[in-house]
Design an enzyme around this catalytic site. Structure first.
Site, short mmCIF file in Angstrom:
data_model
loop_
_atom_site.label_atom_id
_atom_site.label_comp_id
_atom_site.label_asym_id
_atom_site.label_seq_id
_atom_site.Cartn_x
_atom_site.Cartn_y
_atom_site.Cartn_z
N GLU A 140 0.84 -1.20 0.00
CA GLU A 140 0.00 0.00 0.00
C GLU A 140 0.87 1.24 0.00
O GLU A 140 1.92 1.29 0.66
CB GLU A 140 -0.87 -0.02 1.26
CG GLU A 140 -1.77 1.18 1.45
CD GLU A 140 -2.44 1.17 2.81
OE1 GLU A 140 -3.58 1.67 2.91
OE2 GLU A 140 -1.82 0.68 3.79
N HIS A 147 2.51 4.56 0.98
CA HIS A 147 2.78 5.22 2.26
C HIS A 147 3.53 6.53 2.02
O HIS A 147 4.59 6.78 2.61
CB HIS A 147 3.56 4.30 3.19
CG HIS A 147 2.69 3.29 3.90
ND1 HIS A 147 2.20 2.18 3.28
CD2 HIS A 147 2.20 3.25 5.17
CE1 HIS A 147 1.46 1.47 4.14
NE2 HIS A 147 1.45 2.11 5.29
N HIS A 149 -2.08 -3.57 9.30
CA HIS A 149 -2.83 -2.85 8.28
C HIS A 149 -4.24 -2.59 8.82
O HIS A 149 -4.99 -3.53 9.09
CB HIS A 149 -2.89 -3.68 6.99
CG HIS A 149 -3.63 -3.04 5.86
ND1 HIS A 149 -3.35 -1.78 5.39
CD2 HIS A 149 -4.66 -3.52 5.09
CE1 HIS A 149 -4.17 -1.49 4.38
NE2 HIS A 149 -4.97 -2.53 4.19
N HIS A 205 -1.54 7.51 9.12
CA HIS A 205 -1.05 6.65 8.03
C HIS A 205 0.15 7.33 7.38
O HIS A 205 0.04 8.47 6.92
CB HIS A 205 -2.16 6.43 7.00
CG HIS A 205 -1.71 5.67 5.79
ND1 HIS A 205 -1.59 4.30 5.78
CD2 HIS A 205 -1.33 6.09 4.56
CE1 HIS A 205 -1.17 3.91 4.59
NE2 HIS A 205 -1.00 4.98 3.84
N GLU A 243 -7.12 -1.72 7.76
CA GLU A 243 -8.32 -2.25 7.11
C GLU A 243 -8.45 -3.77 7.20
O GLU A 243 -9.47 -4.34 6.84
CB GLU A 243 -8.35 -1.82 5.64
CG GLU A 243 -8.60 -0.34 5.42
CD GLU A 243 -7.33 0.50 5.39
OE1 GLU A 243 -6.28 0.02 5.89
OE2 GLU A 243 -7.36 1.62 4.87
N GLU A 285 3.98 5.39 12.01
CA GLU A 285 4.52 4.45 11.02
C GLU A 285 5.91 4.85 10.56
O GLU A 285 6.79 4.00 10.38
CB GLU A 285 3.57 4.32 9.83
CG GLU A 285 2.31 3.54 10.16
CD GLU A 285 1.50 3.19 8.94
OE1 GLU A 285 0.96 2.07 8.90
OE2 GLU A 285 1.39 4.03 8.02
N ASP A 311 3.57 -1.83 6.01
CA ASP A 311 2.78 -2.59 6.99
C ASP A 311 3.37 -3.97 7.25
O ASP A 311 3.37 -4.45 8.39
CB ASP A 311 1.33 -2.73 6.51
CG ASP A 311 0.59 -1.40 6.53
OD1 ASP A 311 1.02 -0.50 7.25
OD2 ASP A 311 -0.42 -1.28 5.80
#
Length: 250
Positions: free
Chosen positions: A29, A31, A115, A169, A117, A174, A40
């Site tokens: 994903e 970032h 992650h 995010h 989601e 992170e 992640d």
């Protein structure tokens, strides 16, 4: 030895029914301009390895793909390189892996997720598997942010207000974690002062292309540091070890 990928089946077979088997789950994903697509998974693998060292666990090869990135928690499908799974695919994949472990005789399984989601779909897979598990088998699922206290949040967000976990995010937490787990993959010189300006309170499809900043950033990450990464890791790992000891060691 902690890594299942480095074991022979003989070595795994000797430990399978008495040690905790840890499954890291991440995503591919976007970032932002400064963190890798694999962020992640790097975080899940990092926590899984530290946990395994603490509890004499076995770290499985990670599930590298996750459920669909959402616009207000990951940027959504607006960015090249974000490779999503449908919910049914993730559920089936995790269910198959867990059932194979149980058929092999594994009794203690910890799923480590990074992650946002993924959570509901991992829990659905675990629930489906749990309906037919042999007696004495147990599965736990942990996401690192659920183990962070307000005290630590206040220390980490000492200059920038905490935006909530959905918007955090590719931002301070992170970035700080990757600065600790894989600093060679971070490009701090590319981190810009940009965030989502208006967080939607509803969902609309097709997803508006201007909903998320062009950089993919949702929140400010300029005060990220290795020291903050260490702080987050210390507290989350302590929580994971406590959970494993509570659920598996009694």
């Amino acid at each position: 030895m902690t890594q299942m990928k480095h074991m022979t089946w003989y070595e795994f077979n000797e430990r399978k029914d008495k040690d905790v088997v840890i499954l890291p789950v991440g995503s591919v994903e976007q970032h932002g301009p400064h963190l890798p697509l694999f962020t992640d998974t790097i975080i899940s693998e990092g926590f899984a390895e530290l946990l395994a060292q603490e509890v004499n666990g076995i770290v499985m090869p990670a599930i590298n793909y996750g459920y669909k990135s959402q616009p207000a928690s990951g940027g959504g499908p607006l960015f090249a390189g974000t490779i999503d799974l449908n919910g049914a695919t993730l559920i089936a994949l995790v269910q198959d892996i867990l059932e194979e472990l149980i058929r092999d005789g594994v009794k203690q399984i910890a799923v480590v997720n990074s992650h946002f989601e993924n959570q509901a779909f991992l829990l659905e897979a675990i629930d489906l598997v749990s309906r037919h598990m042999p007696e004495g088998t147990k599965i736990v699922m942990m996401s690192w942010w659920d183990l962070i206290t307000q005290e630590t949040i206040d220390k980490v967000f000492d200059e920038v207000p905490f935006p909530g976990w959905a918007l955090e995010h590719a931002a301070i937490t992170e970035t700080s974690l990757i600065l600790k787990f894989a600093p060679e993959t971070v490009h701090m010189d590319r981190l810009i002062e940009e965030k989502i300006e208006e967080v939607p309170t509803y969902q609309v499809y097709p997803i508006p292309k201007d909903l998320v900043p062009a950089s993919g950033l949702l929140s400010i990450g300029r005060t990220s540091s290795q020291e903050k990464g260490e702080l987050i890791i210390a507290e989350a790992l302590k929580g994971m070890v406590s959970i494993v000891n509570k659920e598996f060691k009694n």
